[in-house]
Design a protein around this motif. Structure first.
Motif, mmCIF file in Angstrom:
data_model
loop_
_atom_site.group_PDB
_atom_site.id
_atom_site.type_symbol
_atom_site.label_atom_id
_atom_site.label_comp_id
_atom_site.label_asym_id
_atom_site.label_seq_id
_atom_site.Cartn_x
_atom_site.Cartn_y
_atom_site.Cartn_z
ATOM 1 N N ARG A 36 37.000 7.194 -19.152
ATOM 2 C CA ARG A 36 37.623 6.586 -20.331
ATOM 3 C C ARG A 36 36.541 6.548 -21.406
ATOM 4 O O ARG A 36 35.825 5.569 -21.554
ATOM 5 C CB ARG A 36 38.137 5.164 -20.029
ATOM 6 N N LEU A 52 44.305 17.234 -11.433
ATOM 7 C CA LEU A 52 43.971 16.418 -12.597
ATOM 8 C C LEU A 52 44.858 15.183 -12.593
ATOM 9 O O LEU A 52 46.080 15.292 -12.503
ATOM 10 C CB LEU A 52 44.200 17.209 -13.887
ATOM 11 N N SER A 54 45.801 12.145 -15.079
ATOM 12 C CA SER A 54 45.666 11.721 -16.469
ATOM 13 C C SER A 54 46.849 10.864 -16.859
ATOM 14 O O SER A 54 47.998 11.205 -16.541
ATOM 15 C CB SER A 54 45.590 12.945 -17.387
ATOM 16 N N ASP A 55 46.558 9.750 -17.520
ATOM 17 C CA ASP A 55 47.594 8.804 -17.913
ATOM 18 C C ASP A 55 48.411 8.419 -16.687
ATOM 19 O O ASP A 55 47.878 7.896 -15.741
ATOM 20 C CB ASP A 55 48.462 9.403 -19.029
ATOM 21 N N PHE A 69 41.251 15.785 -24.051
ATOM 22 C CA PHE A 69 41.507 14.353 -23.943
ATOM 23 C C PHE A 69 41.008 13.620 -25.179
ATOM 24 O O PHE A 69 39.911 13.877 -25.668
ATOM 25 C CB PHE A 69 40.826 13.777 -22.697
ATOM 26 N N GLN A 73 41.486 8.123 -23.392
ATOM 27 C CA GLN A 73 42.562 8.662 -22.561
ATOM 28 C C GLN A 73 42.003 8.832 -21.150
ATOM 29 O O GLN A 73 41.026 9.545 -20.954
ATOM 30 C CB GLN A 73 43.053 10.004 -23.096
ATOM 31 N N PHE A 75 41.234 10.066 -17.415
ATOM 32 C CA PHE A 75 41.406 11.284 -16.627
ATOM 33 C C PHE A 75 40.323 11.370 -15.567
ATOM 34 O O PHE A 75 39.258 10.776 -15.684
ATOM 35 C CB PHE A 75 41.369 12.531 -17.516
#
Length: 299
Positions: A36, A52, A54-55, A69, A73, A75
């Motif tokens: 982050r 991956l 992410s979110d 990103f 965001q 990940f």
């Protein structure tokens, strides 16, 4: 400027924080834990494959995939076959995609695109362009001379424009409607409804009613095509707009919350922190906000 092995970094002379960084990686150790960051990250996986996260979603990633990103965001990457490639990271104070949207048009395509995965497949033509830019950046970073900032930003713009064009082309191919399948039309209607109403309508049922479809049916379609719930999409859209306001303006958090449909500033702050893992003020403190004057040049 510091250089260690295959890492090339410029720091902000005002606060000593990262401004721009180019580095080559031969394993997954840098990305195998939740990221982050308060800067933009572009990761070109040249070799290997993995997962991956992410979110709210998980994706398969393979070689010749470019990941992108936005600040804060979340990940992380889990490799299945050894990952290697190159990464570019830059703080919004070094180059702000919001301020330069007309030039690069990457916000809503490469970054902050809640309806598509945060990656693009790299074809041979684009790979040649990316490799050329990376070579130029690597050669320029040690030069502290006149106009270094302008040169690096020019290279970065070309990289972002190339990646955004590529992703736009791939999205257009994916979105060609099938006349026998009405789902793409419903999805387009949903995207338009969210864009028009996310500041005032925050519940999934609001959108099911607007589209004249059952909440259950819409939820199933959304999960199938976006790999997210409607609530996820709405929350991400609100957070993107909040981040934009926090960066580009000096509006009080209370005013931003109100403009996004939250009468209670503290409820909004909790919502923001839950989704961004940082408070609105913390985001503004670390990512910054749009200054009246252009960013000081990095020397």
């Amino acid at each position: 400027m510091t250089e260690a092995q295959n890492t090339f970094t410029l720091t902000d002379p005002v606060n000593g924080n990262l401004a721009f960084k180019l580095f080559f990686f031969e394993d997954n150790s840098y990305f195998d834990h939740l990221q982050r960051n308060n800067y933009f990250s572009i990761i070109w996986i040249k070799e290997g494959d993995g997962k991956l996260k992410s979110d709210f979603s998980e994706y398969d990633v393979v070689q010749n995939t470019l990941l992108a990103f936005a600040p804060y965001q979340p990940f992380m990457l889990a490799e299945e076959q050894a990952l290697s490639g190159v990464a570019i990271q830059f703080h919004p104070d070094f180059f702000c995609i919001h301020k330069h949207h007309k030039e690069v048009s990457c916000s809503g395509v490469l970054f902050n695109n809640i309806y598509h995965p945060p990656y693009v497949k790299v074809d041979a033509t684009s790979a040649a362009t990316f490799n050329n830019i990376i070579s130029l950046v690597k050669a320029e970073i040690p030069n502290k001379g006149l106009a270094q900032y302008e040169i690096l930003v020019s290279y970065l713009k070309i990289f972002l424009i190339t990646a955004s064009r590529l992703k736009t082309e791939q999205q257009e191919l994916e979105q060609k409607p099938d006349m026998a399948n009405k789902e793409p039309y419903i999805l387009q209607d949903l995207k338009e409804a969210i864009e028009e109403n996310y500041k005032t309508k925050h519940s999934a049922s609001n959108y099911a009613d607007m589209l004249n479809i059952s909440a259950k049916a819409l939820a199933k379609i959304t999960k199938t095509h976006f790999n997210k719930t409607i609530s996820n999409l709405i929350a991400e859209r609100i957070i993107i707009e909040a981040k934009r306001e926090l960066y580009l303006t000096n509006k009080p958090v209370k005013e931003i919350a109100w403009n996004l449909g939250y009468e209670d500033e503290y409820y909004f702050s909790r919502f923001f922190k839950t989704n961004a893992d940082v408070s609105p003020q913390g985001y503004r403190d670390t990512v910054g906000f749009g200054r009246a004057n252009e960013h000081q040049r990095v020397n």
